[in-house]
Design a protein around this motif. Structure first.
Motif, mmCIF file in Angstrom:
data_model
loop_
_atom_site.group_PDB
_atom_site.id
_atom_site.type_symbol
_atom_site.label_atom_id
_atom_site.label_comp_id
_atom_site.label_asym_id
_atom_site.label_seq_id
_atom_site.Cartn_x
_atom_site.Cartn_y
_atom_site.Cartn_z
ATOM 1 N N GLU A 1 0.865 -1.172 0.000
ATOM 2 C CA GLU A 1 0.000 0.000 0.000
ATOM 3 C C GLU A 1 0.902 1.221 0.000
ATOM 4 O O GLU A 1 1.808 1.320 0.830
ATOM 5 N N ASN A 2 0.672 2.139 -0.928
ATOM 6 C CA ASN A 2 1.502 3.325 -0.996
ATOM 7 C C ASN A 2 0.737 4.423 -1.710
ATOM 8 O O ASN A 2 0.326 4.247 -2.861
ATOM 9 N N PRO A 3 0.555 5.570 -1.075
ATOM 10 C CA PRO A 3 -0.200 6.659 -1.691
ATOM 11 C C PRO A 3 0.550 7.349 -2.831
ATOM 12 O O PRO A 3 -0.026 8.195 -3.508
ATOM 13 N N LEU A 4 1.789 6.984 -3.057
ATOM 14 C CA LEU A 4 2.563 7.601 -4.131
ATOM 15 C C LEU A 4 1.958 7.291 -5.499
ATOM 16 O O LEU A 4 2.016 8.104 -6.414
ATOM 17 N N ALA A 5 1.358 6.104 -5.626
ATOM 18 C CA ALA A 5 0.759 5.684 -6.898
ATOM 19 C C ALA A 5 -0.748 5.539 -6.735
ATOM 20 O O ALA A 5 -1.235 5.124 -5.689
ATOM 21 N N THR A 6 -1.460 5.835 -7.799
ATOM 22 C CA THR A 6 -2.904 5.630 -7.833
ATOM 23 C C THR A 6 -3.172 4.197 -8.276
ATOM 24 O O THR A 6 -2.702 3.781 -9.339
ATOM 25 N N ALA A 7 -3.900 3.456 -7.473
ATOM 26 C CA ALA A 7 -4.229 2.073 -7.814
ATOM 27 C C ALA A 7 -5.336 2.053 -8.868
ATOM 28 O O ALA A 7 -6.303 2.810 -8.774
ATOM 29 N N VAL A 8 -5.160 1.217 -9.882
ATOM 30 C CA VAL A 8 -6.175 1.059 -10.925
ATOM 31 C C VAL A 8 -6.468 -0.421 -11.121
ATOM 32 O O VAL A 8 -5.585 -1.262 -10.966
ATOM 33 N N ASP A 9 -7.713 -0.722 -11.473
ATOM 34 C CA ASP A 9 -8.093 -2.093 -11.801
ATOM 35 C C ASP A 9 -7.902 -2.287 -13.312
ATOM 36 O O ASP A 9 -7.418 -1.391 -14.009
ATOM 37 N N TYR A 10 -8.291 -3.459 -13.808
ATOM 38 C CA TYR A 10 -8.085 -3.719 -15.235
ATOM 39 C C TYR A 10 -8.881 -2.768 -16.135
ATOM 40 O O TYR A 10 -8.340 -2.282 -17.136
ATOM 41 N N PRO A 11 -10.131 -2.463 -15.830
ATOM 42 C CA PRO A 11 -10.829 -1.465 -16.654
ATOM 43 C C PRO A 11 -10.126 -0.092 -16.597
ATOM 44 O O PRO A 11 -10.089 0.631 -17.600
ATOM 45 N N GLY A 12 -9.543 0.231 -15.449
ATOM 46 C CA GLY A 12 -8.782 1.473 -15.333
ATOM 47 C C GLY A 12 -7.532 1.452 -16.195
ATOM 48 O O GLY A 12 -7.135 2.468 -16.777
ATOM 49 N N PHE A 13 -6.901 0.284 -16.288
ATOM 50 C CA PHE A 13 -5.731 0.097 -17.152
ATOM 51 C C PHE A 13 -6.125 0.364 -18.609
ATOM 52 O O PHE A 13 -5.442 1.085 -19.331
ATOM 53 N N VAL A 14 -7.247 -0.184 -19.013
ATOM 54 C CA VAL A 14 -7.725 0.028 -20.379
ATOM 55 C C VAL A 14 -8.009 1.509 -20.609
ATOM 56 O O VAL A 14 -7.638 2.075 -21.640
ATOM 57 N N ALA A 15 -8.647 2.154 -19.642
ATOM 58 C CA ALA A 15 -8.952 3.583 -19.765
ATOM 59 C C ALA A 15 -7.675 4.406 -19.900
ATOM 60 O O ALA A 15 -7.613 5.344 -20.715
ATOM 61 N N LEU A 16 -6.650 4.064 -19.121
ATOM 62 C CA LEU A 16 -5.370 4.766 -19.246
ATOM 63 C C LEU A 16 -4.772 4.571 -20.637
ATOM 64 O O LEU A 16 -4.246 5.504 -21.236
ATOM 65 N N SER A 17 -4.859 3.337 -21.134
ATOM 66 C CA SER A 17 -4.317 3.029 -22.466
ATOM 67 C C SER A 17 -4.983 3.865 -23.551
ATOM 68 O O SER A 17 -4.346 4.263 -24.518
ATOM 69 N N LEU A 18 -6.260 4.125 -23.363
ATOM 70 C CA LEU A 18 -6.992 4.923 -24.345
ATOM 71 C C LEU A 18 -6.756 6.413 -24.168
ATOM 72 O O LEU A 18 -6.844 7.182 -25.133
ATOM 73 N N HIS A 19 -6.450 6.831 -22.953
ATOM 74 C CA HIS A 19 -6.237 8.247 -22.661
ATOM 75 C C HIS A 19 -4.940 8.779 -23.274
ATOM 76 O O HIS A 19 -4.885 9.915 -23.742
ATOM 77 N N TYR A 20 -3.893 7.963 -23.255
ATOM 78 C CA TYR A 20 -2.588 8.398 -23.756
ATOM 79 C C TYR A 20 -2.447 8.082 -25.240
ATOM 80 O O TYR A 20 -3.030 7.139 -25.751
ATOM 81 N N ASP A 21 -1.653 8.909 -25.922
ATOM 82 C CA ASP A 21 -1.462 8.749 -27.366
ATOM 83 C C ASP A 21 -0.768 7.435 -27.714
ATOM 84 O O ASP A 21 -1.073 6.820 -28.731
ATOM 85 N N LYS A 22 0.184 7.042 -26.868
ATOM 86 C CA LYS A 22 0.968 5.824 -27.103
ATOM 87 C C LYS A 22 1.075 5.044 -25.807
ATOM 88 O O LYS A 22 1.022 5.620 -24.728
ATOM 89 N N VAL A 23 1.296 3.742 -25.933
ATOM 90 C CA VAL A 23 1.589 2.883 -24.800
ATOM 91 C C VAL A 23 2.925 2.196 -25.091
ATOM 92 O O VAL A 23 3.082 1.566 -26.137
ATOM 93 N N ASN A 24 3.870 2.349 -24.176
ATOM 94 C CA ASN A 24 5.179 1.747 -24.342
ATOM 95 C C ASN A 24 5.396 0.726 -23.233
ATOM 96 O O ASN A 24 5.499 1.093 -22.072
ATOM 97 N N SER A 25 5.437 -0.552 -23.582
ATOM 98 C CA SER A 25 5.694 -1.610 -22.606
ATOM 99 C C SER A 25 7.188 -1.872 -22.552
ATOM 100 O O SER A 25 7.798 -2.170 -23.576
ATOM 101 N N TRP A 26 7.743 -1.751 -21.370
ATOM 102 C CA TRP A 26 9.177 -1.993 -21.164
ATOM 103 C C TRP A 26 9.379 -3.486 -20.943
ATOM 104 O O TRP A 26 9.364 -3.972 -19.832
ATOM 105 N N LEU A 27 9.540 -4.220 -22.038
ATOM 106 C CA LEU A 27 9.661 -5.682 -21.978
ATOM 107 C C LEU A 27 11.013 -6.134 -21.499
ATOM 108 O O LEU A 27 11.995 -5.634 -21.643
#
Length: 98
Positions: free
Chosen positions: A72-98
């Protein structure tokens, strides 16, 4: 062009998080998932790097992974999977650091 950077690897095993933070633009965001959420453990060097990056409302962590690792850490906002999808749509690009 704003980018969502997705990091899933432990910050203790390689330099992905540090490299990502060096390359962040002013409008970019970071989503920690998998073992990358260990970066949110207070007192650790990766936690200090995240604090110094001054990400404010641009640092997110996948809620399921936080719960699985009892973090638990207030430094980051916790998101669920639908929130992950929403973030992906909000930003122009998604870069996965594989």
């Amino acid at each position: 062009m704003a980018t969502l950077h997705v990091i899933a690897h432990s910050p203790f095993g390689d330099e992905r998080l540090r490299s990502c933070l060096r390359l962040l633009g002013a409008e970019d965001a970071v989503l920690l998932c998998g073992d990358a959420v260990y970066a949110l453990r207070p007192g650790a060097a990766p936690h200090q790097q995240l604090q110094q990056a001054n990400l404010a409302d641009r640092l997110f962590a996948l809620e399921e992974d936080l719960q699985a690792r009892a973090i638990e850490n207030p430094l980051a906002t916790a998101v669920d999977y639908p929130g992950f999808v929403a973030l992906s749509l909000h930003y122009d690009k998604v870069n996965s650091w594989l």
